[in-house]
Enzyme design. Structure first.
Site, mmCIF file in Angstrom:
data_model
loop_
_atom_site.group_PDB
_atom_site.id
_atom_site.type_symbol
_atom_site.label_atom_id
_atom_site.label_comp_id
_atom_site.label_asym_id
_atom_site.label_seq_id
_atom_site.Cartn_x
_atom_site.Cartn_y
_atom_site.Cartn_z
ATOM 1 C CB SER A 66 46.527 140.603 32.126
ATOM 2 O OG SER A 66 47.998 141.148 32.182
ATOM 3 C CE LYS A 69 47.794 144.331 30.642
ATOM 4 N NZ LYS A 69 48.368 143.595 31.637
ATOM 5 C CE1 TYR A 193 48.965 146.748 33.637
ATOM 6 C CE2 TYR A 193 50.791 146.427 34.946
ATOM 7 C CZ TYR A 193 50.049 145.963 34.006
ATOM 8 O OH TYR A 193 50.121 144.667 33.416
ATOM 9 C CE1 TYR A 245 48.600 139.344 27.987
ATOM 10 C CE2 TYR A 245 48.223 137.183 28.906
ATOM 11 C CZ TYR A 245 48.218 138.490 29.150
ATOM 12 O OH TYR A 245 47.816 139.085 30.433
ATOM 13 C CB VAL A 263 50.310 135.984 35.225
ATOM 14 C CG1 VAL A 263 50.858 136.233 33.667
ATOM 15 C CG2 VAL A 263 50.239 137.144 35.948
HETATM 16 N N1 GLN Z 1 50.572 142.598 36.740
HETATM 17 C C1 GLN Z 1 51.266 141.642 35.766
HETATM 18 C C2 GLN Z 1 52.114 142.114 34.962
HETATM 19 O O1 GLN Z 1 52.196 143.365 34.424
HETATM 20 C C3 GLN Z 1 50.120 141.246 34.729
HETATM 21 C C4 GLN Z 1 50.433 140.213 33.727
HETATM 22 C C5 GLN Z 1 49.533 139.402 33.013
HETATM 23 O O2 GLN Z 1 48.406 138.991 33.882
HETATM 24 N N2 GLN Z 1 49.625 138.882 32.076
HETATM 25 O O3 GLN Z 1 53.280 141.506 34.582
#
Ligand code: GLN
Length: 322
Positions: A66, A69, A193, A245, A263
């Site tokens: 993430s 992003k 993505y 988050y 993550v």
């Molecule tokens: N690729 C992961 C997902 O979409 C990224 C989520 C994350 O890092 N929180 O679930």
């Protein structure tokens, strides 16, 4: 001034916070992420005069997940314009988990709340220019190259592993398509993505991106403008309000540094210029990259957050310090 005292201090903190890795677990819902070493911990601080202060696992490659992003948003704003991007995604925090889709249904017309959660990031990835997935991902990789000085690799194993298990993200993409917030075919947007999430970086790379955001979107070393000042400001505020988050409020309150987690255990943080009246030793700002793959229930690196809080308190780095 010599870097030695800061370096030694950072190493001492890293040794203390390494034990916190035992409180978290590596992500396993993307099977390939389960191979990470749960005890790993590393941190890099990148200063505008090119100096690096770092400790621990700073050369280990890990996938952005993430954290991508942030760059996805920067690349879309640069190529399509901030106003166009904000027609398709809002800038409001949700307090829900990163892969939640509940608000898309509850709040009509279903505009994703922000680009730092999966729904918003999939919408933004679809906005990248080009009719084909490859052109869109190339825009992301170009933005990465301008920030970190090399073209990063997409980890094929992590990409394939997530594509096989991306049921929820696929559902989100279909939902967005149904409500008119996906400017691409579902599979194309999902591929872009997931490829962005599988881009490999080190803590040094994340620190470089953080430094650019800390300097209003200008690369302080090359002098190149990477994104507009407004885009950099919006990105920093999105990181502060939505980047961690449903722990974003706590991070803003107790760390006070715009940051974005993933993550895989990465955190990108941007510490802007601070008043010389604070005890912050880096008044010209810095970028920070952290890696600690043992994550908590929100999806944030446990030891990474603890380390960042230590730095922020001891070196007076909060944006609320004056
Ligand atoms: N690729 C992961 C997902 O979409 C990224 C989520 C994350 O890092 N929180 O679930």
């Amino acid at each position: 001034m010599t870097m030695q005292p800061w370096q030694e201090q950072l190493q001492a903190w890293l040794t203390i916070y390494q034990s916190y890795t035992a409180k978290g677990h590596v992500a396993t819902y993307i099977p390939a992420l389960a191979h990470a070493n749960p005890q790993a911990l590393g941190i890099s601080l990148y200063l505008p005069d090119h100096r690096l202060i770092e400790a621990g696992d700073t050369t280990t490659l890990f996938t952005m997940q993430s954290v991508s992003k942030v760059v996805n948003f920067m690349a879309a704003c640069e190529t399509r314009g901030l106003a166009k991007v904000l027609e398709n995604v809002d800038v409001e925090p949700t307090g829900d988990s990163f892969d939640s889709m509940i608000r898309l249904e509850i709040h009509k017309p279903g505009k994703p709340f922000n680009p730092m959660i999966n729904a918003g990031a999939i919408t933004v990835a679809a906005l990248l220019p080009g009719d084909h997935e490859q052109q869109k991902i190339d825009h992301f990789l170009t933005m990465m190259e301008r920030c970190i000085g090399r073209k990063p690799r997409i980890n094929p194993e992590v990409y394939a592993s997530e594509m096989k298990t991306a049921h929820r993200n696929r559902a989100i993409a279909h939902y967005l398509k149904g409500s008119g917030y996906l400017d691409a075919e579902v599979e194309d947007a999902l591929n872009v993505y997931v490829k962005e999430c599988a881009v490999e970086v080190t803590t040094r790379d994340l620190a470089k991106i953080g430094l650019i955001l800390a300097h209003d979107g200008c690369h302080p070393i090359t002098g190149e403008r990477i994104v507009t000042k407004k885009t950099a400001q919006v990105t920093n505020s999105l990181m502060l309000t939505c980047g961690m988050y449903n722990a974003s409020g706590k991070t803003a309150a107790f760390i006070g540094i715009p940051a974005k987690s993933g993550v895989s255990g990465g955190i990108l943080a941007s510490v802007g210029r601070r008043s010389p009246h604070t005890s912050n030793p880096f008044p010209d700002g810095c970028g920070i990259g952290v890696y600690g793959p043992a994550i908590d229930e929100y999806g944030n690196s446990v030891a990474g957050i603890a380390l960042l809080q230590q730095l922020s308190e001891a070196w007076d780095m909060s944006i609320f310090s004056s």
